[in-house]
Design an enzyme around this catalytic site. Structure first.
Site, PDB file in Angstrom:
ATOM      1  N   GLY A   1       0.821  -1.212   0.000  1.00 54.14           N
ATOM      2  CA  GLY A   1       0.000   0.000   0.000  1.00 54.14           C
ATOM      3  C   GLY A   1       0.852   1.257   0.000  1.00 54.14           C
TER       4      GLY A   1
ATOM      5  N   GLY B   1      -4.189   6.899  15.317  1.00 54.06           N
ATOM      6  CA  GLY B   1      -5.526   7.498  15.421  1.00 54.06           C
ATOM      7  C   GLY B   1      -5.838   8.137  14.078  1.00 54.06           C
TER       8      GLY B   1
ATOM      9  N   TYR C   1      -8.746   0.278  17.451  1.00 54.34           N
ATOM     10  CA  TYR C   1      -9.873  -0.639  17.662  1.00 54.34           C
ATOM     11  C   TYR C   1      -9.464  -2.104  17.466  1.00 54.34           C
TER      12      TYR C   1
ATOM     13  N   ARG D   1      -2.307  -3.025  -5.795  1.00 53.49           N
ATOM     14  CA  ARG D   1      -2.961  -3.579  -6.979  1.00 53.49           C
ATOM     15  C   ARG D   1      -2.861  -2.671  -8.194  1.00 53.49           C
TER      16      ARG D   1
ATOM     17  N   LYS E   1      -7.771  -6.546  12.103  1.00 53.79           N
ATOM     18  CA  LYS E   1      -6.662  -5.821  12.740  1.00 53.79           C
ATOM     19  C   LYS E   1      -6.309  -6.472  14.080  1.00 53.79           C
TER      20      LYS E   1
ATOM     21  N   PHE F   1     -14.529  -0.159   4.914  1.00 49.96           N
ATOM     22  CA  PHE F   1     -15.613   0.807   4.677  1.00 49.96           C
ATOM     23  C   PHE F   1     -16.588   0.675   5.831  1.00 49.96           C
TER      24      PHE F   1
ATOM     25  N   GLY G   1      -1.607   7.531   0.455  1.00 51.66           N
ATOM     26  CA  GLY G   1      -1.866   7.781   1.872  1.00 51.66           C
ATOM     27  C   GLY G   1      -0.649   7.658   2.775  1.00 51.66           C
TER      28      GLY G   1
HETATM   29  C1  HXC Z   1     -21.290  -2.630   1.684  1.00 50.77           C
HETATM   30  C2  HXC Z   1     -19.638  -3.083   0.113  1.00 50.77           C
HETATM   31  C3  HXC Z   1     -19.190  -1.730   0.164  1.00 50.77           C
HETATM   32  C4  HXC Z   1     -19.896  -0.821   1.044  1.00 50.77           C
HETATM   33  C5  HXC Z   1     -17.951  -2.794  -1.252  1.00 50.77           C
HETATM   34  N1  HXC Z   1     -18.840  -3.694  -0.790  1.00 50.77           N
HETATM   35  N2  HXC Z   1     -18.147  -1.589  -0.681  1.00 50.77           N
HETATM   36  N3  HXC Z   1     -20.662  -3.522   0.854  1.00 50.77           N
HETATM   37  N4  HXC Z   1     -20.922  -1.314   1.779  1.00 50.77           N
HETATM   38  N5  HXC Z   1     -19.531   0.453   1.155  1.00 50.77           N
HETATM   39  C6  HXC Z   1     -18.957  -5.093  -1.148  1.00 50.77           C
HETATM   40  C7  HXC Z   1     -19.204  -5.305  -2.646  1.00 50.77           C
HETATM   41  O1  HXC Z   1     -20.578  -5.131  -2.995  1.00 50.77           O
HETATM   42  C8  HXC Z   1     -18.744  -6.763  -2.807  1.00 50.77           C
HETATM   43  O2  HXC Z   1     -19.688  -7.669  -2.291  1.00 50.77           O
HETATM   44  C9  HXC Z   1     -17.564  -6.851  -1.843  1.00 50.77           C
HETATM   45  O3  HXC Z   1     -17.722  -5.767  -0.897  1.00 50.77           O
HETATM   46  C10 HXC Z   1     -16.231  -6.690  -2.545  1.00 50.77           C
HETATM   47  O4  HXC Z   1     -16.276  -5.470  -3.282  1.00 50.77           O
HETATM   48  P1  HXC Z   1     -15.290  -5.189  -4.497  1.00 50.77           P
HETATM   49  O5  HXC Z   1     -15.479  -3.785  -4.917  1.00 50.77           O
HETATM   50  O6  HXC Z   1     -15.425  -6.264  -5.526  1.00 50.77           O
HETATM   51  O7  HXC Z   1     -13.885  -5.458  -3.764  1.00 50.77           O
HETATM   52  P2  HXC Z   1     -12.455  -5.023  -4.112  1.00 50.77           P
HETATM   53  O8  HXC Z   1     -12.332  -4.512  -5.519  1.00 50.77           O
HETATM   54  O9  HXC Z   1     -11.582  -6.127  -3.690  1.00 50.77           O
HETATM   55  O10 HXC Z   1     -12.224  -3.715  -3.163  1.00 50.77           O
HETATM   56  C11 HXC Z   1     -12.009  -3.810  -1.807  1.00 50.77           C
HETATM   57  C12 HXC Z   1     -12.703  -2.703  -1.033  1.00 50.77           C
HETATM   58  C13 HXC Z   1     -12.370  -1.303  -1.556  1.00 50.77           C
HETATM   59  C14 HXC Z   1     -12.262  -2.891   0.425  1.00 50.77           C
HETATM   60  C15 HXC Z   1     -14.214  -2.908  -1.121  1.00 50.77           C
HETATM   61  O11 HXC Z   1     -12.987  -0.325  -0.741  1.00 50.77           O
HETATM   62  C16 HXC Z   1     -10.892  -1.032  -1.618  1.00 50.77           C
HETATM   63  O12 HXC Z   1     -10.260  -1.362  -2.608  1.00 50.77           O
HETATM   64  N6  HXC Z   1     -10.282  -0.484  -0.545  1.00 50.77           N
HETATM   65  C17 HXC Z   1      -8.826  -0.256  -0.458  1.00 50.77           C
HETATM   66  C18 HXC Z   1      -8.444   1.007   0.223  1.00 50.77           C
HETATM   67  C19 HXC Z   1      -9.104   1.238   1.568  1.00 50.77           C
HETATM   68  O13 HXC Z   1     -10.145   0.664   1.903  1.00 50.77           O
HETATM   69  N7  HXC Z   1      -8.483   2.173   2.315  1.00 50.77           N
HETATM   70  C20 HXC Z   1      -8.992   2.561   3.602  1.00 50.77           C
HETATM   71  C21 HXC Z   1      -8.179   1.983   4.677  1.00 50.77           C
HETATM   72  S1  HXC Z   1      -8.618   2.892   6.067  1.00 50.77           S
HETATM   73  P3  HXC Z   1     -20.725  -8.493  -3.269  1.00 50.77           P
HETATM   74  O14 HXC Z   1     -21.442  -9.409  -2.336  1.00 50.77           O
HETATM   75  O15 HXC Z   1     -21.596  -7.433  -3.893  1.00 50.77           O
HETATM   76  O16 HXC Z   1     -19.864  -9.216  -4.253  1.00 50.77           O
HETATM   77  C22 HXC Z   1      -8.471   2.063   7.472  1.00 50.77           C
HETATM   78  C23 HXC Z   1      -8.586   3.042   8.641  1.00 50.77           C
HETATM   79  C24 HXC Z   1      -8.871   2.488   9.942  1.00 50.77           C
HETATM   80  O17 HXC Z   1      -8.290   0.903   7.530  1.00 50.77           O
HETATM   81  C25 HXC Z   1      -9.044   3.456  11.110  1.00 50.77           C
HETATM   82  C26 HXC Z   1      -9.344   4.891  10.859  1.00 50.77           C
HETATM   83  C27 HXC Z   1      -9.370   5.778  12.093  1.00 50.77           C
HETATM   84  P1  NAP Z   2      -5.128   4.133   1.728  1.00 46.44           P
HETATM   85  O1  NAP Z   2      -4.415   5.260   1.092  1.00 46.44           O
HETATM   86  O2  NAP Z   2      -6.444   3.708   1.167  1.00 46.44           O
HETATM   87  O3  NAP Z   2      -4.135   2.910   1.787  1.00 46.44           O
HETATM   88  C1  NAP Z   2      -4.485   1.585   1.572  1.00 46.44           C
HETATM   89  C2  NAP Z   2      -3.513   1.005   0.563  1.00 46.44           C
HETATM   90  O4  NAP Z   2      -3.676  -0.418   0.495  1.00 46.44           O
HETATM   91  C3  NAP Z   2      -3.695   1.559  -0.849  1.00 46.44           C
HETATM   92  O5  NAP Z   2      -2.462   2.044  -1.323  1.00 46.44           O
HETATM   93  C4  NAP Z   2      -4.157   0.355  -1.669  1.00 46.44           C
HETATM   94  O6  NAP Z   2      -3.611   0.441  -2.978  1.00 46.44           O
HETATM   95  C5  NAP Z   2      -3.592  -0.807  -0.874  1.00 46.44           C
HETATM   96  N1  NAP Z   2      -4.394  -2.023  -1.028  1.00 46.44           N
HETATM   97  C6  NAP Z   2      -5.717  -2.164  -0.740  1.00 46.44           C
HETATM   98  N2  NAP Z   2      -6.101  -3.402  -1.032  1.00 46.44           N
HETATM   99  C7  NAP Z   2      -5.013  -4.059  -1.471  1.00 46.44           C
HETATM  100  C8  NAP Z   2      -4.790  -5.392  -1.934  1.00 46.44           C
HETATM  101  N3  NAP Z   2      -5.776  -6.290  -1.971  1.00 46.44           N
HETATM  102  N4  NAP Z   2      -3.536  -5.730  -2.317  1.00 46.44           N
HETATM  103  C9  NAP Z   2      -2.531  -4.832  -2.298  1.00 46.44           C
HETATM  104  N5  NAP Z   2      -2.673  -3.566  -1.869  1.00 46.44           N
HETATM  105  C10 NAP Z   2      -3.914  -3.191  -1.468  1.00 46.44           C
HETATM  106  O7  NAP Z   2      -5.416   4.436   3.288  1.00 46.44           O
HETATM  107  P2  NAP Z   2      -4.469   4.915   4.498  1.00 46.44           P
HETATM  108  O8  NAP Z   2      -5.303   5.774   5.357  1.00 46.44           O
HETATM  109  O9  NAP Z   2      -3.165   5.417   3.987  1.00 46.44           O
HETATM  110  O10 NAP Z   2      -4.237   3.542   5.288  1.00 46.44           O
HETATM  111  C11 NAP Z   2      -2.950   2.972   5.444  1.00 46.44           C
HETATM  112  C12 NAP Z   2      -2.926   2.076   6.670  1.00 46.44           C
HETATM  113  O11 NAP Z   2      -3.136   2.847   7.844  1.00 46.44           O
HETATM  114  C13 NAP Z   2      -3.991   0.992   6.702  1.00 46.44           C
HETATM  115  O12 NAP Z   2      -3.459  -0.193   7.263  1.00 46.44           O
HETATM  116  C14 NAP Z   2      -5.042   1.557   7.614  1.00 46.44           C
HETATM  117  O13 NAP Z   2      -5.834   0.566   8.223  1.00 46.44           O
HETATM  118  C15 NAP Z   2      -4.161   2.255   8.615  1.00 46.44           C
HETATM  119  N6  NAP Z   2      -4.816   3.278   9.414  1.00 46.44           N
HETATM  120  C16 NAP Z   2      -5.139   4.482   8.860  1.00 46.44           C
HETATM  121  C17 NAP Z   2      -5.706   5.452   9.641  1.00 46.44           C
HETATM  122  C18 NAP Z   2      -6.032   6.809   9.089  1.00 46.44           C
HETATM  123  O14 NAP Z   2      -6.558   7.626   9.825  1.00 46.44           O
HETATM  124  N7  NAP Z   2      -5.728   7.094   7.851  1.00 46.44           N
HETATM  125  C19 NAP Z   2      -5.967   5.198  10.995  1.00 46.44           C
HETATM  126  C20 NAP Z   2      -5.651   3.972  11.524  1.00 46.44           C
HETATM  127  C21 NAP Z   2      -5.048   3.014  10.727  1.00 46.44           C
HETATM  128  P3  NAP Z   2      -4.331  -0.201  -4.293  1.00 46.44           P
HETATM  129  O15 NAP Z   2      -5.698   0.365  -4.349  1.00 46.44           O
HETATM  130  O16 NAP Z   2      -3.420   0.220  -5.416  1.00 46.44           O
HETATM  131  O17 NAP Z   2      -4.313  -1.680  -4.109  1.00 46.44           O
END
Ligand code: HXC
Ligand code: NAP
Length: 292
Positions: free
Chosen positions: A22, A197, A155, A47, A170, A105, A26
């Site tokens: 990743g 955080g 969390y 990816r 996590k 999400f 971010g």
């Molecule tokens: C309900 C959802 C949804 C939503 C996707 N799905 N989004 N369901 N509500 N908002 C469902 C889809 O309908 C599908 O189910 C399944 O999830 C997989 O979706 P895809 O889009 O095919 O998955 P994929 O392409 O693998 O993408 C993964 C993803 C996407 C997690 C859904 O959001 C992503 O690529 N995220 C990567 C970056 C990310 O999330 N960054 C944030 C990290 S922040 P069905 O049944 O329809 O097939 C973090 C912070 C923590 O961790 C703490 C903060 C303080």
């Molecule tokens: P982000 O920019 O969305 O980072 C997530 C990264 O993971 C993206 O670069 C994404 O790139 C990669 N990724 C997602 N699915 C993947 C897969 N299947 N294979 C390979 N790579 C994948 O969000 P961020 O806020 O910087 O988060 C970074 C880390 O910090 C995460 O572990 C998150 O849980 C943690 N965190 C963040 C916060 C915050 O406040 N931001 C707080 C607590 C913890 P691709 O889409 O190119 O795959």
């Protein structure tokens, strides 16, 4: 002194080879930038190839450092083994793995399909396991010392409503951090975790605070220090934890959240809202109860 400045001396990570999952966006990108500034060579893995290429170009221009990109999905173990071998073949070795990639999400849990639940668990828990196992086998076989740093959340231990798959995954990553810190110490492999955080990133904010939720729930207000984190603060901590300066830190999780999770946890923390003028009256009322 300024917490938005780099903390370590410029050669602190000189010649270290680091894989950042990743790393193209971010927090992963910000940490990668600082590692490059400290002399490391970094492979960023995720990816989306275009995103990785754009990030690598920007990072090379900013730091003059060496960045390798590798597009793959952390959910696919065979691809992760191929990625590991490609990085070793390009740089000659790997010293550090930063498990930072995540998916998340917000959703009421009962609305989630089984596939949605699995997607998060597979990216966060299985993805971290895949990278750790692939690199671990290599390090143990090659008898190389190494460091793994895992990005979790607060969390991981409190749990959280509306992000249940992420909280479960996590928590598992934290359990792995502590377990392997003991089991693989004999191979000179250290494990630590960081629990951030709120640090604004597009990836997290778009999925956790979509639309006007950003304005409705100002995350800075949940933090005793009344602000969100600066990426450099996290990068400083991460660089320290993967550097040789932290050689005796193993199996630890370090929270960097301005006191946020404790504010939510302490039974009487809501008394922050009592104005200072009111404390005289409250004290009088409490003392009056002494002889009851
Ligand atoms: C309900 C959802 C949804 C939503 C996707 N799905 N989004 N369901 N509500 N908002 C469902 C889809 O309908 C599908 O189910 C399944 O999830 C997989 O979706 P895809 O889009 O095919 O998955 P994929 O392409 O693998 O993408 C993964 C993803 C996407 C997690 C859904 O959001 C992503 O690529 N995220 C990567 C970056 C990310 O999330 N960054 C944030 C990290 S922040 P069905 O049944 O329809 O097939 C973090 C912070 C923590 O961790 C703490 C903060 C303080
Ligand atoms: P982000 O920019 O969305 O980072 C997530 C990264 O993971 C993206 O670069 C994404 O790139 C990669 N990724 C997602 N699915 C993947 C897969 N299947 N294979 C390979 N790579 C994948 O969000 P961020 O806020 O910087 O988060 C970074 C880390 O910090 C995460 O572990 C998150 O849980 C943690 N965190 C963040 C916060 C915050 O406040 N931001 C707080 C607590 C913890 P691709 O889409 O190119 O795959």
């Amino acid at each position: 002194m300024n917490y938005t400045k780099g903390m370590l001396s410029p050669d602190s990570l000189k010649d270290k080879i680091i894989i950042v999952t990743g790393g193209g966006s971010g927090l992963g990108k910000s940490m990668t930038q600082y590692f490059l500034e400290l002399g490391a060579k970094v492979a960023i893995v995720s990816r989306n190839e275009e995103k990785l290429d754009a990030a690598a170009k920007e990072l090379r221009e900013k730091t003059r450092g060496e960045v390798l990109t590798y597009a793959c999905d952390v959910r696919d173990y065979e691809k992760i083994v191929e990625m590991r071998d490609a990085v070793v073949s390009h740089f000659g070795k790997v010293d550090v793995l930063l498990n930072n990639a995540a998916g998340n999400f917000i959703s009421p849990t009962e609305r989630l399909s089984a596939n949605a639940f699995d997607s998060i668990i597979d990216i966060v828990l299985k993805g971290t396991k895949n990278c750790t196992l692939a690199l671990g086998k290599y390090w143990i076989e090659a008898q190389l010392p190494a460091t793994v740093l895992n990005i979790v959340t607060t969390y991981s231990w409190t749990g959280s409503a509306y992000v249940v798959p992420s909280a479960m995954a996590k928590a598992g990553v934290l359990a792995m951090t502590r377990s392997l810190a003991v089991e693989w110490a004999k191979y000179n492999i250290r494990f630590n975790a960081i629990a951030p955080g709120p640090f604004p990133t597009q990836g997290a904010w778009d999925r956790l605070l979509p639309g006007d939720l950003k304005d409705k729930f100002n995350l800075a207000k949940k933090v005793p220090l009344n602000r969100v984190g600066e990426h450099q603060e996290l990068a400083n901590l991460a660089a320290y934890l993967i550097s040789d300066y932290s050689a005796y830190i193993n199996g630890e999780v370090i929270t960097i959240d301005g006191g946020e999770w404790l504010k939510g946890a302490g039974e009487f923390n809501m008394l922050e809202q009592v104005p200072s003028k009111m404390w005289d009256m409250l004290e009088t009322m409490i003392k009056a109860k002494k002889n009851n």
